[in-house]
Design an enzyme around this catalytic site. Structure first.
Site, PDB file in Angstrom:
ATOM      1  N   TRP A 115       0.840  -1.209   0.000  1.00  0.00           N
ATOM      2  CA  TRP A 115       0.000   0.000   0.000  1.00  0.00           C
ATOM      3  C   TRP A 115       0.868   1.249   0.000  1.00  0.00           C
ATOM      4  CZ3 TRP A 115      -1.832   2.890   4.811  1.00  0.00           C
ATOM      5  CH2 TRP A 115      -0.868   2.815   5.839  1.00  0.00           C
ATOM      6  N   ASP A 116       2.157   1.081   0.332  1.00  0.00           N
ATOM      7  CA  ASP A 116       3.101   2.207   0.323  1.00  0.00           C
ATOM      8  C   ASP A 116       2.949   2.997  -0.976  1.00  0.00           C
ATOM      9  OD1 ASP A 116       3.911   0.093   2.023  1.00  0.00           O
ATOM     10  OD2 ASP A 116       5.975   0.790   2.080  1.00  0.00           O
TER      11      ASP A 116
ATOM     12  N   GLU B 229       0.342  -2.274  12.394  1.00  0.00           N
ATOM     13  CA  GLU B 229       0.594  -3.723  12.418  1.00  0.00           C
ATOM     14  C   GLU B 229       0.867  -4.261  13.819  1.00  0.00           C
ATOM     15  OE1 GLU B 229       3.554  -4.705   9.488  1.00  0.00           O
ATOM     16  OE2 GLU B 229       2.126  -4.424   7.848  1.00  0.00           O
TER      17      GLU B 229
ATOM     18  N   LYS C 102       2.459   0.566  15.998  1.00  0.00           N
ATOM     19  CA  LYS C 102       3.694   0.562  15.213  1.00  0.00           C
ATOM     20  C   LYS C 102       3.768   1.850  14.387  1.00  0.00           C
ATOM     21  CE  LYS C 102       5.987  -2.395  11.762  1.00  0.00           C
ATOM     22  NZ  LYS C 102       5.759  -3.498  10.810  1.00  0.00           N
ATOM     23  N   GLN C 103       2.597   2.318  13.954  1.00  0.00           N
ATOM     24  CA  GLN C 103       2.571   3.426  13.003  1.00  0.00           C
ATOM     25  C   GLN C 103       1.209   4.100  13.022  1.00  0.00           C
ATOM     26  OE1 GLN C 103       2.647  -0.188  10.432  1.00  0.00           O
ATOM     27  NE2 GLN C 103       2.363   1.372   8.866  1.00  0.00           N
TER      28      GLN C 103
HETATM   29  C1  BGC Z   1       4.783  -1.424   7.648  1.00  0.00           C
HETATM   30  C2  BGC Z   1       3.779  -1.518   6.514  1.00  0.00           C
HETATM   31  C3  BGC Z   1       4.500  -1.313   5.205  1.00  0.00           C
HETATM   32  C4  BGC Z   1       5.656  -2.282   5.054  1.00  0.00           C
HETATM   33  C5  BGC Z   1       6.480  -2.033   3.810  1.00  0.00           C
HETATM   34  C6  BGC Z   1       5.901  -2.425   7.409  1.00  0.00           C
HETATM   35  O1  BGC Z   1       6.864  -2.267   8.401  1.00  0.00           O
HETATM   36  O2  BGC Z   1       4.172  -1.704   8.884  1.00  0.00           O
HETATM   37  O3  BGC Z   1       2.782  -0.532   6.688  1.00  0.00           O
HETATM   38  O4  BGC Z   1       3.620  -1.470   4.143  1.00  0.00           O
HETATM   39  O5  BGC Z   1       6.514  -2.127   6.164  1.00  0.00           O
HETATM   40  O6  BGC Z   1       7.045  -0.771   3.816  1.00  0.00           O
END
Ligand code: BGC
Length: 782
Positions: A372-373, A501, A613-614
């Site tokens: 999704w990035d 996550e 986490k984010q």
């Molecule tokens: C993040 C995800 C991201 C992935 C790739 C993971 O650490 O939690 O949101 O899509 O890294 O960058």
């Protein structure tokens, strides 16, 4: 985990406005330097490895050469499998290394670890698009020479890269030899427990078919073990500065090349140019590969290295004209923002068949997968600076729609479900709680379509491709969710994972539900648009996918009855149905060395706590800005920010944007600093595995959407600038509906200039601004 006052680490590389440089070779951190000095053109990627190799310090180097979208798919062996788990893992391959040029001064092979390095300089030039290295070296026998290496990965010709080495004798008289070759034997990535790296290990993926000299060319043919794709790598040479040389073709195991020997005397110099091409059967039909290869080399040798260099410069001039961001008052941030834009350009696939990986084309972290990035982080940068590339990224989603349909079927749902991580459109996530369960990917793709179409006016895309994606993914949502009696009949979406996550498989993730609501409304509006304005296309799509009017009405119904968990007492949106009832993570007693948490705690330990986490709900505050009042934004931000670890590099930029919006410019600045120099300062200490492309794009968003407050809401563009106290000024450019607008934020005023196009209108805070050919600039006092 409230962010402490951010102190920028000491510079690893000197701050320079238009380049990245180093003045000495740093053996210990070489892998990191290989990532930041990487070159690419969206198709070929080359880490900044040294042509001569690493005599005696092999452990500090990862040789890396990549071709976007070129992968093998090894079977995944699950000790406890289940229905619907992906059976194969696509992994971007490290391909034949064609960078190799071994050089000898008499009997002494040149290496930075032998003889005496008198001086060393390396520079990645972001306006001229090459990597340059100059070494003055004295061989163990006292031969003193100066070497200049120039390397490009052609931005104009997708299959081509080139290296030029010039050697000049200072005091040396005698034989010089260049052994230029390619090596088809690739060291497999190491096996580690870090989920952010690849699975590594196992049998080599590239199998040698043939290596041979064909006239001027040395050609190496391989195929992939499981996917059966063909790869043809070829090199050719030109030697200038002498006609008196001998050349011998060489072949040894999986290495093939040519050795040139000549004599050099003090003051004399010779130059070897090496052209490198990669062609694969993923782009061309198998039998065409040889023909295409011959054509690429014919074209390259006809042009010569200097023309290729001027081509790079011209390409980049146009790029910077649209993408440059100027920050006056902080050279570190200035360098960071340009480096990020440059690396994004180098990594992004632009042929509609490839995309942009989490590490771009700079390393093997996340195995070259697209996430999704792309839609939520990289797309805005490309949509507003290089709309053609944004279109190609959207085309990729359309090209893989059939695979998304199949995936929805595997998941027992109607419509289409995009994969959480992929290379060619198939789901590659072996850990479903932080993979397939992140179904918000569908709504993210929809959001990016809406932003892209409104920012560019590319209705043709919407009609011919975007609508079908929107319809199929909306169908999926209505089938997945349900009207829940226990929630007063509201539309609920159960057992999904939101962006955070560190919380998995929950009911009614606020981010997901709000994004789906926005998508369903947009899908309904798009259906109306097609119905009235493009009836033929509308009928064609409806017929092709068997879509009924009732289904379309269901989208609006589900959107209007969407459940969004809200906590009256706290006055905030709950991240999901159960998040707020969990125990808070004990940040006080978590030592620094336990971060990132994912490397030190079992997922279940993390899942049972309030810890992020984010950005999750905070991300919705930004993306769906118009849905929240300022007070709501402040309350939600103040609740979630202290619980966020930012263990994902995708997090700080979003916090920067929302901090700026709620008036905390200091906080916004600190988060921005951390994002924009993520790799140059190696903040997460893993730049060696490849660059953080989402964070790079996020740093652009932090300026444009954060400090300048740009929003595009239902087709209306607005700005709300606030310059950080540390800066004198900051300016950037955005393409909006084919017009190029320059925005310059100063201390006491903001100016808007129409650089290309006839007219544009937008809002500055509440004020409507219109620029035309007659009145190209407006200055507004703050
Ligand atoms: C993040 C995800 C991201 C992935 C790739 C993971 O650490 O939690 O949101 O899509 O890294 O960058």
């Amino acid at each position: 985990m409230k962010m402490k006052a951010y102190v920028r680490p000491e510079a690893l590389y000197p701050y320079r406005a238009w380049s990245l440089a180093e003045e000495a070779y740093d053996d210990e951190n070489n892998q990191r330097s290989e990532s930041v000095f990487a070159l690419g053109n969206g198709y070929i990627g080359m880490r900044g490895n040294f042509e001569e190799g690493y005599h005696g310090v092999k452990g500090n180097s990862v040789t890396g050469n990549y071709v976007n979208g070129f992968y093998d798919a090894k079977p995944i062996v699950y000790p406890e499998g289940a229905y619907g788990y992906p059976s194969r893992n696509q992994s971007m391959l490290n391909v034949t290394n064609a960078q190799c040029i071994e050089l000898s001064v008499g009997e002494d092979p040149f290496h930075l670890n032998t003889g005496r390095v008198i001086s060393f300089k390396r520079e990645l030039d972001m306006t001229r698009g090459f990597l340059w290295r100059q070494v003055e070296w004295e061989s163990p026998s006292g031969g003193h020479v100066r070497l200049n290496f120039h390397r490009i990965v052609s931005l104009e010709y997708k299959h081509l890269a080139a290296i030029q080495v010039e050697i000049e004798s200072i005091n040396y008289t005698g034989d010089i030899s260049f052994h230029s070759f390619m090596d088809g034997k690739i060291a497999e990535a190491e096996v580690t427990d870090d989920p952010r790296l690849g699975s590594g290990g196992g049998e080599p993926s590239l199998i040698l078919e043939q290596l041979e000299h064909q006239g001027e060319l040395a050609v190496l043919k391989q195929h992939t073990r499981h996917t059966g794709f063909k790869l043809l790598t070829a090199i050719s040479h030109q030697l200038a500065g002498t006609t008196a040389f001998e050349s011998v073709n060489t072949k040894d195991g999986e290495k093939i090349g040519t050795e040139f020997t000549l004599k050099l005397a003090p003051g004399e110099k010779v130059t070897l140019t090496k052209f490198i091409s990669y062609h694969t059967s993923k782009n061309e039909a198998g039998q065409e590969l040889e023909k295409q290869t011959a054509e690429t080399h014919h074209m390259a040798s006809g042009l010569g290295f200097n023309k290729l260099l001027s081509g790079q410069e011209a390409y980049l001039e146009s790029f910077w004209q649209h993408a440059d961001v100027e920050i006056e008052g902080d050279p570190a941030l200035q360098q960071g923002i340009r480096f990020n834009a440059f690396q994004l350009l180098q990594s992004v696939g632009r042929d509609g068949k490839t995309n942009i990986g989490a590490k771009g084309l700079t390393g093997e972290g996340y195995e070259g997968h697209y996430f999704w990035d792309t839609e939520m982080y990289m797309m805005p940068f490309f949509t507003y600076t290089q709309p053609d590339i944004a279109r190609a990224l959207m085309d990729f989603r359309y090209a893989t729609l059939d695979k998304a349909r199949s995936r929805a079927e595997v998941m027992s749902q109607k419509g289409a479900l995009y994969p959480w991580r992929t290379i060619d459109g198939e789901e590659n996530s072996a850990y479903f709680p932080a993979g397939t369960a992140q179904m918000h990917i569908n709504a993210d793709v929809a959001y990016a379509i809406k932003q892209y179409v409104q920012a560019t006016g590319d209705e043709e895309f919407l009609v011919n491709k975007g609508a079908e994606i929107l319809f199929e993914t909306s169908r999926f949502w209505v089938d997945l969710g349900h009207y829940n009696e226990a929630k007063g009949g509201a539309f609920c979406i159960d057992d999904v994972t939101g962006p955070d996550e560190y919380t998995a498989i929950v009911n009614n993730n606020t981010y997901t539900n709000l994004m789906v609501q926005s998508q369903l409304n947009y899908a309904w509006e798009t259906a109306q648009l097609l119905h009235w304005d493009y009836p033929e296309a509308y009928e064609r799509i409806r017929k092709a996918i068997g879509l009924t009017e009732e289904e379309i009405e269901d989208w609006r119904e589900a959107a209007s009855r969407m459940f969004v968990p809200y906590d009256e007492q706290l006055g905030i949106y709950a991240q999901d149905d159960t998040f707020l009832s969990k125990k808070k993570w004990d940040f006080e007693n978590t030592p620094e060395d336990k971060y990132p948490l994912l490397l030190h705690y079992h997922p279940l330990v993390i899942y049972r706590h309030q810890v992020l986490k984010q950005a999750d709900t905070v991300m919705a505050l930004f993306l769906l800005s118009e849905k929240f009042t300022l007070e709501e934004k402040i309350r939600n931000y103040q609740y979630y920010e202290p619980l966020t670890t930012h263990d994902s590099s995708l997090s700080p930029c979003i916090h920067s944007i929302v901090s700026a919006e709620i008036g905390d410019l200091e906080g916004a600045y600190a988060y921005f600093d951390r994002t924009v120099r993520m790799d140059l300062d190696d903040i997460n200490r893993n730049a060696k595995d490849g660059l953080h492309t989402a964070a790079m794009a996020g740093s652009w968003m932090s300026i444009v959407n954060g400090f300048a407050g740009m929003r595009l809401t239902d087709g209306s563009l607005s700005f709300s600038p606030a310059l950080p106290a540390q800066w004198e000024s900051c300016s950037f450019r955005v393409m909006y509906q084919g017009q190029l607008l320059k925005v310059c934020m100063g201390r006491s005023e903001t100016s808007y200039t129409l650089l290309e196009g006839d007219s544009v209108s937008f809002k500055h805070k509440e004020e409507v601004v219109a620029l035309t050919g007659q009145e190209k600039t407006v200055v507004i006092q703050s």
